[in-house]
Scaffold this active site. Sequence first.
Site, PDB file in Angstrom:
ATOM      1  N   THR A   1      -6.765   6.180  -0.824  1.00  0.00           N
ATOM      2  CA  THR A   1      -7.477   4.986  -0.381  1.00  0.00           C
ATOM      3  C   THR A   1      -7.146   4.843   1.085  1.00  0.00           C
ATOM      4  O   THR A   1      -6.217   5.478   1.571  1.00  0.00           O
ATOM      5  CB  THR A   1      -6.967   3.772  -1.198  1.00  0.00           C
ATOM      6  OG1 THR A   1      -7.427   3.882  -2.531  1.00  0.00           O
ATOM      7  CG2 THR A   1      -7.413   2.450  -0.646  1.00  0.00           C
TER       8      THR A   1
ATOM      9  N   VAL B   1     -13.728  -0.042 -11.769  1.00  0.00           N
ATOM     10  CA  VAL B   1     -13.394  -0.684 -10.502  1.00  0.00           C
ATOM     11  C   VAL B   1     -11.882  -0.853 -10.440  1.00  0.00           C
ATOM     12  O   VAL B   1     -11.266  -1.329 -11.397  1.00  0.00           O
ATOM     13  CB  VAL B   1     -14.087  -2.057 -10.383  1.00  0.00           C
ATOM     14  CG1 VAL B   1     -13.643  -2.772  -9.114  1.00  0.00           C
ATOM     15  CG2 VAL B   1     -15.604  -1.896 -10.412  1.00  0.00           C
TER      16      VAL B   1
ATOM     17  N   ASP C   1      -8.282  -1.776  -7.842  1.00  0.00           N
ATOM     18  CA  ASP C   1      -7.745  -2.960  -7.163  1.00  0.00           C
ATOM     19  C   ASP C   1      -8.334  -3.179  -5.773  1.00  0.00           C
ATOM     20  O   ASP C   1      -8.313  -4.300  -5.264  1.00  0.00           O
ATOM     21  CB  ASP C   1      -6.222  -2.830  -7.031  1.00  0.00           C
ATOM     22  CG  ASP C   1      -5.825  -1.591  -6.213  1.00  0.00           C
ATOM     23  OD1 ASP C   1      -6.411  -0.508  -6.459  1.00  0.00           O
ATOM     24  OD2 ASP C   1      -4.955  -1.709  -5.335  1.00  0.00           O
TER      25      ASP C   1
ATOM     26  N   THR D   1      -2.455   0.839  -2.184  1.00  0.00           N
ATOM     27  CA  THR D   1      -2.994   2.118  -2.631  1.00  0.00           C
ATOM     28  C   THR D   1      -2.175   2.604  -3.813  1.00  0.00           C
ATOM     29  O   THR D   1      -0.967   2.405  -3.864  1.00  0.00           O
ATOM     30  CB  THR D   1      -2.984   3.168  -1.508  1.00  0.00           C
ATOM     31  OG1 THR D   1      -3.343   4.436  -2.063  1.00  0.00           O
ATOM     32  CG2 THR D   1      -1.632   3.292  -0.837  1.00  0.00           C
TER      33      THR D   1
HETATM   34  N1  ASP Z   1      -6.022   1.980  -5.667  1.00  0.00           N
HETATM   35  C1  ASP Z   1      -7.172   2.813  -5.733  1.00  0.00           C
HETATM   36  C2  ASP Z   1      -7.914   2.554  -7.011  1.00  0.00           C
HETATM   37  O1  ASP Z   1      -7.278   2.375  -8.015  1.00  0.00           O
HETATM   38  C3  ASP Z   1      -6.878   4.264  -5.653  1.00  0.00           C
HETATM   39  C4  ASP Z   1      -5.866   4.674  -4.637  1.00  0.00           C
HETATM   40  O2  ASP Z   1      -5.328   3.864  -3.910  1.00  0.00           O
HETATM   41  O3  ASP Z   1      -5.561   5.854  -4.554  1.00  0.00           O
HETATM   42  O4  ASP Z   1      -9.118   2.602  -7.015  1.00  0.00           O
END
Ligand code: ASP
Length: 291
Positions: A161, A190, A192, A211
């Site tokens: 992210t 979906v 966070d 993330t």
């Molecule tokens: N937090 C993000 C999600 O769950 C993914 C990530 O940060 O790698 O969509």
Amino acid sequence: MPSSRVRLVIHGGAGALPNRDFSREIAHMRGLIEAGRDRLQAGAAALDVVVETIAGLEASGLYVAGRGASANTDGIYELDASLMHGPTRRAGGVASLVGFASPIRAARAVMEHTPHVLLAGRGAAAFAARQGLEAIEDPKAWFTPAWRETAIAGTAAQMGTVGCLALDERGELAAGTSTGGIFGKLPGRVGDSPIIGAGAWADDTVAVSCTGQGEMFIRAAVGAQIAFRMRFGGQPLAAAAPAALEEVRALGGEGGLIALSADGDIAMPYISKGMKRACLGPDGEITVAVF
Ligand code: ASP
């Protein structure tokens, strides 16, 4: 470098292969921090710098967001993003947005041109089109999934992210987060990142971008939790940020976050195998790291 109250913090996602070369990402993050620093020192608003910096992260294809995002199990690129302005707590987000180059710009448009905080799916895409936001003509040509290089590496590589926090000369905080979500996600899933209070938060005390495994970040309300620990619990940022991340760990999740207080304190804790991150600290020093 004149001392200044401005601060800028970015992340390029949790989870990184230990033996991979990250020199491109490191140079790219440094360049974005330098460009954002110059704008902030020239008086730019935190909100503008957050959006432009995240748009740069999205456009690079180096991270699992924007061009670098991965597709869901139907092969569709559904992207999520959110943005929050600290002093007013105005916020906007998009979830499962398909067909547009910059989810963070769509999030900003939701904040500024609707009475809503979050638009999802077809409604979000129709709104982005009405706003004249840049559409993706050919998804196959556009997306350059960053996960391709890392997908074989196990769970640590199956996410990514981008996020950005800024504190401007007026003392205003802003936060934004943009993502392609987790590798192998179901259609409609979906995380966070577009959820205000989970993957992003900004008020007049602190700004946060997260993330990691979004399900656990939602269940721990990480962004809001850090703010409330500080505001109602009197905790300093250095205690509040890792404590919230420990709740993610207790739920079985991994990841990391960046946080920036109105006093200029910065925290970049992570409980994953690395987290791409960079910041402009006090006295203008720049830190860029992956591990
Ligand atoms: N937090 C993000 C999600 O769950 C993914 C990530 O940060 O790698 O969509």
